[in-house]
Design a protein around this motif. Structure first.
Motif, PDB file in Angstrom:
ATOM      1  N   ARG A 160      75.973  15.484   5.073  1.00 46.37           N
ATOM      2  CA  ARG A 160      74.972  16.554   5.009  1.00 46.37           C
ATOM      3  C   ARG A 160      74.235  16.547   3.672  1.00 46.37           C
ATOM      4  NH1 ARG A 160      74.351  21.464   2.927  1.00 46.37           N
ATOM      5  NH2 ARG A 160      76.366  21.283   1.878  1.00 46.37           N
ATOM      6  N   ARG A 161      74.979  16.420   2.559  1.00 44.93           N
ATOM      7  CA  ARG A 161      74.351  16.479   1.234  1.00 44.93           C
ATOM      8  C   ARG A 161      73.471  15.264   0.970  1.00 44.93           C
ATOM      9  NH1 ARG A 161      79.783  17.638  -0.611  1.00 44.93           N
ATOM     10  NH2 ARG A 161      79.721  15.713  -1.861  1.00 44.93           N
ATOM     11  N   GLY A 162      73.963  14.088   1.338  1.00 45.80           N
ATOM     12  CA  GLY A 162      73.169  12.892   1.113  1.00 45.80           C
ATOM     13  C   GLY A 162      71.888  12.902   1.921  1.00 45.80           C
ATOM     14  N   ALA A 163      71.980  13.310   3.181  1.00 45.64           N
ATOM     15  CA  ALA A 163      70.788  13.384   4.019  1.00 45.64           C
ATOM     16  C   ALA A 163      69.799  14.407   3.470  1.00 45.64           C
ATOM     17  CB  ALA A 163      71.191  13.746   5.448  1.00 45.64           C
ATOM     18  N   ARG A 164      70.300  15.544   3.000  1.00 41.87           N
ATOM     19  CA  ARG A 164      69.409  16.578   2.447  1.00 41.87           C
ATOM     20  C   ARG A 164      68.652  16.054   1.239  1.00 41.87           C
ATOM     21  NH1 ARG A 164      72.500  21.713   0.451  1.00 41.87           N
ATOM     22  NH2 ARG A 164      73.114  20.172  -1.136  1.00 41.87           N
ATOM     23  N   GLN A 165      69.319  15.259   0.390  1.00 41.15           N
ATOM     24  CA  GLN A 165      68.647  14.684  -0.778  1.00 41.15           C
ATOM     25  C   GLN A 165      67.466  13.808  -0.378  1.00 41.15           C
ATOM     26  OE1 GLN A 165      69.852  16.629  -3.521  1.00 41.15           O
ATOM     27  NE2 GLN A 165      69.493  14.646  -4.533  1.00 41.15           N
ATOM     28  N   LEU A 166      67.547  13.211   0.800  1.00 44.16           N
ATOM     29  CA  LEU A 166      66.498  12.298   1.268  1.00 44.16           C
ATOM     30  C   LEU A 166      65.542  12.965   2.253  1.00 44.16           C
ATOM     31  CD1 LEU A 166      68.804   9.209   1.841  1.00 44.16           C
ATOM     32  CD2 LEU A 166      67.271   9.580  -0.099  1.00 44.16           C
ATOM     33  N   GLY A 167      65.706  14.242   2.491  1.00 45.10           N
ATOM     34  CA  GLY A 167      64.841  14.943   3.437  1.00 45.10           C
ATOM     35  C   GLY A 167      65.134  14.612   4.890  1.00 45.10           C
ATOM     36  N   ILE A 168      66.342  14.158   5.166  1.00 41.14           N
ATOM     37  CA  ILE A 168      66.736  13.802   6.528  1.00 41.14           C
ATOM     38  C   ILE A 168      67.440  14.988   7.165  1.00 41.14           C
ATOM     39  CG2 ILE A 168      68.256  12.304   7.888  1.00 41.14           C
ATOM     40  CD1 ILE A 168      67.808  10.142   5.753  1.00 41.14           C
ATOM     41  N   PRO A 169      66.974  15.470   8.299  1.00 41.08           N
ATOM     42  CA  PRO A 169      67.611  16.647   8.918  1.00 41.08           C
ATOM     43  C   PRO A 169      68.981  16.310   9.490  1.00 41.08           C
ATOM     44  CG  PRO A 169      65.881  15.776  10.341  1.00 41.08           C
ATOM     45  CD  PRO A 169      65.785  15.016   9.054  1.00 41.08           C
ATOM     46  N   THR A 170      69.874  17.282   9.426  1.00 40.37           N
ATOM     47  CA  THR A 170      71.203  17.173  10.028  1.00 40.37           C
ATOM     48  C   THR A 170      71.468  18.417  10.866  1.00 40.37           C
ATOM     49  OG1 THR A 170      72.292  18.204   8.133  1.00 40.37           O
ATOM     50  CG2 THR A 170      72.125  15.794   8.126  1.00 40.37           C
ATOM     51  N   GLY A 171      72.518  18.374  11.638  1.00 40.92           N
ATOM     52  CA  GLY A 171      72.945  19.528  12.411  1.00 40.92           C
ATOM     53  C   GLY A 171      74.454  19.616  12.414  1.00 40.92           C
ATOM     54  N   PHE A 172      74.974  20.709  12.954  1.00 34.73           N
ATOM     55  CA  PHE A 172      76.415  20.891  13.062  1.00 34.73           C
ATOM     56  C   PHE A 172      76.852  20.641  14.504  1.00 34.73           C
ATOM     57  CE2 PHE A 172      75.393  23.551   9.329  1.00 34.73           C
ATOM     58  CZ  PHE A 172      76.214  22.922   8.413  1.00 34.73           C
ATOM     59  N   ILE A 173      77.985  19.996  14.657  1.00 34.99           N
ATOM     60  CA  ILE A 173      78.486  19.577  15.958  1.00 34.99           C
ATOM     61  C   ILE A 173      79.315  20.698  16.576  1.00 34.99           C
ATOM     62  CG2 ILE A 173      79.937  17.906  17.170  1.00 34.99           C
ATOM     63  CD1 ILE A 173      79.282  15.890  14.960  1.00 34.99           C
ATOM     64  N   ARG A 174      79.028  21.004  17.829  1.00 34.63           N
ATOM     65  CA  ARG A 174      79.838  21.962  18.564  1.00 34.63           C
ATOM     66  C   ARG A 174      81.133  21.285  19.003  1.00 34.63           C
ATOM     67  NH1 ARG A 174      76.660  23.586  23.401  1.00 34.63           N
ATOM     68  NH2 ARG A 174      77.574  25.660  23.358  1.00 34.63           N
ATOM     69  N   ARG A 175      82.197  22.078  19.147  1.00 38.59           N
ATOM     70  CA  ARG A 175      83.524  21.537  19.434  1.00 38.59           C
ATOM     71  C   ARG A 175      84.186  22.335  20.565  1.00 38.59           C
ATOM     72  NH1 ARG A 175      87.385  21.746  15.013  1.00 38.59           N
ATOM     73  NH2 ARG A 175      88.208  19.809  15.893  1.00 38.59           N
ATOM     74  N   ASN A 176      85.007  21.659  21.367  1.00 32.08           N
ATOM     75  CA  ASN A 176      85.736  22.361  22.437  1.00 32.08           C
ATOM     76  C   ASN A 176      87.153  22.664  21.961  1.00 32.08           C
ATOM     77  OD1 ASN A 176      86.082  19.424  22.663  1.00 32.08           O
ATOM     78  ND2 ASN A 176      87.288  19.831  24.493  1.00 32.08           N
ATOM     79  N   VAL A 177      87.274  23.738  21.199  1.00 33.47           N
ATOM     80  CA  VAL A 177      88.555  24.135  20.621  1.00 33.47           C
ATOM     81  C   VAL A 177      88.745  25.640  20.743  1.00 33.47           C
ATOM     82  CG1 VAL A 177      88.651  22.206  18.987  1.00 33.47           C
ATOM     83  CG2 VAL A 177      87.526  24.330  18.305  1.00 33.47           C
ATOM     84  N   ASN A 178      90.015  26.063  20.643  1.00 31.75           N
ATOM     85  CA  ASN A 178      90.366  27.472  20.691  1.00 31.75           C
ATOM     86  C   ASN A 178      91.486  27.710  19.690  1.00 31.75           C
ATOM     87  OD1 ASN A 178      90.620  30.168  21.584  1.00 31.75           O
ATOM     88  ND2 ASN A 178      92.227  29.575  23.043  1.00 31.75           N
ATOM     89  N   ALA A 179      91.220  28.547  18.682  1.00 35.61           N
ATOM     90  CA  ALA A 179      92.212  28.826  17.633  1.00 35.61           C
ATOM     91  C   ALA A 179      92.657  27.537  16.941  1.00 35.61           C
ATOM     92  CB  ALA A 179      93.407  29.580  18.207  1.00 35.61           C
ATOM     93  N   CYS A 180      91.694  26.733  16.557  1.00 35.26           N
ATOM     94  CA  CYS A 180      91.981  25.435  15.942  1.00 35.26           C
ATOM     95  C   CYS A 180      92.588  25.610  14.558  1.00 35.26           C
ATOM     96  CB  CYS A 180      90.688  24.618  15.850  1.00 35.26           C
ATOM     97  SG  CYS A 180      90.853  23.032  15.039  1.00 35.26           S
ATOM     98  N   TRP A 181      93.577  24.793  14.238  1.00 38.48           N
ATOM     99  CA  TRP A 181      94.244  24.845  12.940  1.00 38.48           C
ATOM    100  C   TRP A 181      93.520  24.017  11.881  1.00 38.48           C
ATOM    101  CZ3 TRP A 181     100.249  25.118  12.723  1.00 38.48           C
ATOM    102  CH2 TRP A 181     100.708  26.097  13.612  1.00 38.48           C
ATOM    103  N   ASN A 182      92.483  23.274  12.260  1.00 32.37           N
ATOM    104  CA  ASN A 182      91.691  22.502  11.295  1.00 32.37           C
ATOM    105  C   ASN A 182      92.533  21.418  10.612  1.00 32.37           C
ATOM    106  OD1 ASN A 182      89.216  21.939  10.091  1.00 32.37           O
ATOM    107  ND2 ASN A 182      89.521  23.351   8.386  1.00 32.37           N
ATOM    108  N   LEU A 183      93.376  20.756  11.404  1.00 30.26           N
ATOM    109  CA  LEU A 183      94.285  19.752  10.848  1.00 30.26           C
ATOM    110  C   LEU A 183      93.609  18.402  10.611  1.00 30.26           C
ATOM    111  CD1 LEU A 183      97.449  20.431  13.055  1.00 30.26           C
ATOM    112  CD2 LEU A 183      97.077  21.134  10.678  1.00 30.26           C
TER     113      LEU A 183
END
Length: 541
Positions: free
Chosen positions: A171-194
C-alpha cells in the motif's frame, strides 16, 4: 483470546450427532450406494451444491479424495499441513515442471487452505464472457443476487483490522508512485488474525466449505464419503449410470482394492479444474466441441522479494488484505497481458521451495526471512489469440497433468510485472530487491533493477512461476462449438451430468476465483435443484 471467541469444532459436534460419514480407508468390503445426486469434490463448487441440493430435500452423496480434517488437526505446522491437505503434497507442477500449482485435497478442498481473498468476478471479465461465449447472464446485474446470497452465507466482508506490515508495504509503495490500491474482503468470522490460513484454520474462523456448507448438507441428511478416488463414470446411451470410486488407504494415496459404486439420478462433477476434466477424460465422456480439458487457465504468478531495514514478519497477521488492479486496467482486456498485485504470507518451508537461488545465496535469503517482504503479480490469461492457456491430459496410470506452454505474450507480461513490483518495493523503502528469477541478483536500487530486469531471459526454469488458481477445461458457453457445458453447467452429450466448479470459466477470472465459484455455483445448484424437485430451491441459509 477469550473462550467466547472460540468457535466450537463443527466437525466433532456433527460426528457426535450421527452424521453419515464413510471413510473409504476403513472399508473391508466393496460398497454400493444410491442417492438422488452424487457430487464429486467438496471444494467451493461441491460444497455450495451439496447444501443447496440437500436443503431442497434431495438425497446427496458427496465424494472427496482427501481426508476429513478439522481444527483439532490444524496445528500450523507446514511439514504436516502440505502432505495432508494439498494435491501432491503442495508440489503439483505443470507437465514441463515450469509452474508450481497449489490446490487443496481435503474435505473443503482449496477453501480449507486458501487465504480467504474474496473478489466478485470483474465486470470486464463478465462482459468478455457475455460477448465472446454467448453467455447473456454474465452481467454484473444478473450476477449480483447470487453473489449477495453467497456472501451472506459465508460472511464475506471488509476486513476491519489494519493490514500487517507485509501488506502495508504494498500500500505505501504504491501510494508513493500514485498507484491506487484497495482492501481485500475476506470470508471470516471472529478471525484471530494469526496468518496461518494456508494450513487450515485452527480456530474455525475461516468460513470455508469445511465449516459451513458441508456441515449444513450433512445436517440435512447428506452422506460424505472420504478418501475415495473418483475413477470413472460408467456411461451408457448418453447417460451416466454410476460413478466408480477406488477406496484409498490411510495415507490417502494407494488404493486398498475396495470399490464403491455410486448410483444417482444426477451427477455433479466439482473436482476442480484439473481433476474434473481428468475424470471425464478417463470416463470417455463425449466431447462434441473437442474442448474437454483444453483452454485450462491459471493466473501464472510472478514473485518479487524485498528486504527491509525493519522487521516485516510476513507470516503474522491476515495473509492478504491489500491489492492493486492498476496494471489490470492499463489497456483493453485483450491487449498486453494485465496483472493483479497482492502480498502473500511467507512461511519458511513454502518460501524455501518457491524462491530462486541455491547454496549460500539461498541460505542468505532464509537468514533475512524476518525482514523479507513478498509481492505477487497474477497474470490474467485467456483474453488474447496468443493466450490459449493449457490442457489437461492423462498420464499412463490415468492421473492428470496440466500441459501449460508459456509463450512470448506471457513472458512480456512477466517482464513488466517484475519491473512494477520492484519499483513499488523500492518506493516503500526496500534496501534490496530480488525478483523470482534464477539469474537475478539482489538489486540495491531501483535504478539498477530498472536497467537489469528487462535483460533477464524469460523462460521456464529460470523465471519462477507459481499459481494457486486453476480454471477452465470444461468451459461453459451458449455456443456449443466453444464450450463443453452450456450456460446452466449441463455437460453437452450427457443428459444427467453437470459441472459446478472453476473448470466452467471460459478464461481466467483476473481475480482470486473462490467467490466467482461461489456465486456461479449458487445459481447453477439452485437451478438444478428446481429442475430435479419441480419447486424453487431452498436458498443458502
Amino acid at each position: 483470546m477469550s473462550k467466547e471467541h472460540i468457535i466450537p469444532d463443527p466437525i466433532a459436534a456433527g460426528l457426535a450427532r450421527g452424521w453419515k460419514v464413510i471413510d473409504a480407508a476403513s472399508l473391508n468390503e466393496d460398497r454400493a450406494l444410491r442417492a438422488d445426486v452424487v457430487i464429486v469434490g467438496s471444494g467451493a463448487g461441491g460444497g455450495i451444491s451439496a447444501e443447496i441440493l440437500a436443503r431442497s430435500g434431495l438425497s446427496v452423496i458427496l465424494v472427496e479424495e482427501g481426508a476429513l480434517k478439522s481444527s483439532r488437526d490444524f496445528n500450523m505446522r507446514e511439514a504436516e499441513a502440505y502432505p495432508a491437505l494439498y494435491q501432491e503434497s503442495a508440489a503439483r507442477k505443470s507437465a514441463d515442471k515450469g509452474i508450481d500449482i497449489l490446490q487443496g485435497r481435503t474435505v473443503g478442498g482449496s477453501t480449507t487452505v486458501n487465504w480467504t481473498s474474496s473478489f466478485r468476478t470483474p465486470p470486464d471479465t463478465l462482459e468478455w464472457w457475455r460477448r465472446q461465449y454467448a453467455l447473456p447472464g454474465a452481467t454484473v446485474e444478473a450476477s449480483a443476487p447470487w453473489f449477495e446470497m453467497a456472501e451472506r452465507r459465508l460472511k464475506v466482508g471488509d476486513w476491519q483490522a489494519a493490514p500487517n506490515e507485509n501488506n502495508d508495504i504494498l500500500r505505501r509503495g504504491a501510494r508513493q508512485l500514485g498507484i491506487p490500491t484497495g482492501f481485500i474482503r475476506r470470508n471470516v468470522n471472529a478471525c484471530w488474525n494469526l496468518g496461518y490460513c494456508g494450513m487450515g484454520c485452527p480456530t474455525n474462523a475461516k468460513q470455508s466449505m469445511l465449516v459451513t456448507t458441508i456441515p449444513a448438507a450433512l445436517d440435512h441428511g447428506a452422506t460424505l464419503v472420504t478418501r475415495a478416488r473418483a475413477e470413472r463414470l460408467a456411461i451408457r446411451k448418453r447417460q451416466v449410470e454410476e460413478l466408480v470410486c477406488h477406496a484409498l488407504g490411510a495415507d490417502g494415496l494407494a488404493p486398498t482394492g475396495r470399490v464403491l459404486r455410486l448410483r444417482a439420478r444426477h451427477y455433479v462433477v466439482a473436482g476442480g479444474a484439473i481433476n474434473s476434466p481428468a475424470l471425464l477424460l478417463r470416463s470417455g465422456a463425449p466431447d462434441p466441441s473437442g474442448m474437454l480439458g483444453r483452454r485450462t487457465f491459471l493466473h501464472p504468478t510472478l514473485i518479487s522479494a524485498a528486504f527491509f531495514p525493519q522487521r516485516v514478519d510476513a507470516w503474522a497477521g491476515a495473509p492478504q488484505t491489500v491489492y492493486s488492479d492498476h496494471f489490470l486496467h492499463t489497456g483493453p482486456v485483450d491487449g498486453p497481458m494485465g496483472y493483479k498485485l497482492e502480498a502473500p504470507p511467507l512461511h519458511p518451508l513454502l518460501l524455501a521451495t518457491k524462491m530462486s537461488g541455491f547454496g549460500q545465496d539461498h541460505a542468505a535469503t532464509m537468514r533475512d526471512f524476518p525482514h523479507m517482504h513478498a509481492m505477487l503479480a497474477l497474470l490474467r490469461d485467456g483474453f488474447h489469440p496468443e493466450s490459449q492457456g493449457g490442457h489437461v491430459r492423462l498420464r499412463a496410470d490415468g492421473s492428470p497433468e496440466l500441459d501449460y506452454p508459456l509463450n512470448g505474450y506471457l513472458w512480456d507480461g512477466a517482464r513488466r510485472a517484475l519491473l512494477s513490483m520492484a519499483e513499488i518495493q523500492f518506493a516503500a523503502g526496500a534496501r534490496e530487491v530480488q525478483v523470482g528469477h534464477e539469474m537475478a541478483p539482489r538489486y540495491a536500487s531501483w535504478q539498477a533493477a530498472r536497467k537489469a530486469i528487462p535483460d533477464l531471459p524469460q523462460r521456464i526454469h529460470l523465471t519462477r512461476v507459481v499459481s494457486a488458481h486453476v480454471m477452465g477445461g470444461c468451459a461453459m458457453s451458449g455456443d456449443e462449438r466453444l464450450g463443453v457445458t452450456d450456460a446452466e453447467g449441463r455437460y453437452r452429450g450427457l443428459g444427467n451430468l453437470s459441472v459446478h466448479d472453476g473448470s466452467l470459466f471460459p478464461t481466467s477470472v483476473g481475480a482470486n476465483p473462490q467467490l466467482s465459484i461461489y456465486g456461479l455455483t449458487t445459481r447453477l445448484a439452485s437451478t438444478l435443484a428446481a429442475a430435479l424437485t419441480g419447486r424453487p430451491a431452498e436458498p443458502l441459509a
